[in-house]
Design a protein around this motif. Structure first.
Motif, PDB file in Angstrom:
ATOM      1  N   UNK A  65      -7.037 -10.392  -1.960  1.00 36.13           N
ATOM      2  CA  UNK A  65      -8.018  -9.973  -0.944  1.00 36.13           C
ATOM      3  C   UNK A  65      -7.813 -10.675   0.407  1.00 36.13           C
ATOM      4  N   UNK A  66      -7.540 -11.965   0.383  1.00 40.52           N
ATOM      5  CA  UNK A  66      -7.342 -12.700   1.637  1.00 40.52           C
ATOM      6  C   UNK A  66      -6.051 -12.275   2.332  1.00 40.52           C
ATOM      7  N   UNK A  75      -5.763  -2.029  -5.589  1.00 42.84           N
ATOM      8  CA  UNK A  75      -4.912  -1.608  -6.706  1.00 42.84           C
ATOM      9  C   UNK A  75      -3.428  -1.557  -6.336  1.00 42.84           C
ATOM     10  N   UNK A  76      -3.050  -0.892  -5.231  1.00 40.84           N
ATOM     11  CA  UNK A  76      -1.605  -0.839  -4.930  1.00 40.84           C
ATOM     12  C   UNK A  76      -1.023  -2.205  -4.580  1.00 40.84           C
ATOM     13  N   UNK A  77      -1.823  -3.077  -4.011  1.00 36.58           N
ATOM     14  CA  UNK A  77      -1.345  -4.410  -3.651  1.00 36.58           C
ATOM     15  C   UNK A  77      -1.110  -5.261  -4.895  1.00 36.58           C
ATOM     16  N   UNK A  78      -1.982  -5.116  -5.883  1.00 37.20           N
ATOM     17  CA  UNK A  78      -1.809  -5.860  -7.130  1.00 37.20           C
ATOM     18  C   UNK A  78      -0.576  -5.374  -7.884  1.00 37.20           C
ATOM     19  N   UNK A  79      -0.329  -4.075  -7.861  1.00 36.12           N
ATOM     20  CA  UNK A  79       0.888  -3.537  -8.493  1.00 36.12           C
ATOM     21  C   UNK A  79       2.126  -4.040  -7.752  1.00 36.12           C
ATOM     22  N   UNK A  80       2.050  -4.071  -6.435  1.00 42.52           N
ATOM     23  CA  UNK A  80       3.179  -4.574  -5.637  1.00 42.52           C
ATOM     24  C   UNK A  80       3.420  -6.044  -5.923  1.00 42.52           C
TER      25      UNK A  80
END
Length: 150
Positions: free
Chosen positions: A15-16, A37-42
Motif C-alpha cells: 500500500x505504501x 491485487x495486481x501489485x501483489x501478483x507482481x
C-alpha cells in the motif's frame, strides 16, 4: 545508512509503495491504489527472480522510499553485466532530505557488489527535476529512449 533501513519489499509494504507510485501527475494516471491485487501478483513475480531487487527505505517504521534494481547479464560491452534503476519514488514528506541520493547510492553499491560495469536508468521527459538530480549524481543523458505500449 544510519537511521534508514533498505530492505526487500514485502506484501505489507505494497500500500505504501503504490501510494508513492501514484503520488505525481504521471503516476496518478497509471496506478490504481484502490485495487492492490495486481501489485501483489507482481511482487510475487519480482521476488521469484534473483535479478530483481525491489526495495523500500524505512525510517522509524515507515516506508519513505522505494526503487527497483534489475541486474542484466549481457553480451555487449565484452560481456558486461549492467543494472537498471526503475521506479524511484520518495515520500512527499522526505523529498529534499537527501533520501533519494542515499537510495541511488545504495543501488550503485549493490550494482558494484553484483559485478555490474554499468548502471543505467530512464526518466520521463517531463520529470525535469529528476533529470537534474540524476545529472548531479554523475549520470549522463546519453540515449534517447523509446516505448511501445502492448
Amino acid at each position: 545508512m544510519g537511521d534508514l533501513e533498505v530492505r526487500r519489499v514485502v506484501a505489507d509494504d505494497i500500500p505504501a509503495v503504490v501510494a508513492m507510485l501514484a503520488d505525481d501527475p504521471l503516476g496518478a494516471q497509471r496506478e490504481s491504489p484502490d485495487d492492490l491485487t495486481p501489485y501483489l501478483a507482481a511482487l510475487d513475480r519480482v521476488n521469484s527472480d534473483p535479478n530483481q531487487h525491489l526495495v523500500v527505505a524505512v525510517r522509524d517504521g515507515s516506508v519513505v522510499g522505494t526503487l527497483q534494481l534489475t541486474i542484466i547479464p549481457g553480451l555487449s560491452r565484452k560481456g558486461a553485466t549492467r543494472s537498471v534503476i526503475e521506479a524511484v519514488r520518495i515520500h512527499a514528506d522526505e523529498r529534499g532530505s537527501g533520501l533519494g541520493t542515499r537510495l541511488i547510492e545504495w543501488a550503485i553499491e549493490e550494482s558494484r557488489r553484483q559485478g555490474c560495469q554499468l548502471v543505467q536508468l530512464t526518466s520521463d521527459t517531463s520529470r525535469t527535476d529528476a533529470h537534474r538530480f540524476y545529472k548531479r549524481l554523475g549520470f549522463d543523458a546519453s540515449h534517447v529512449g523509446f516505448k511501445l505500449q502492448l
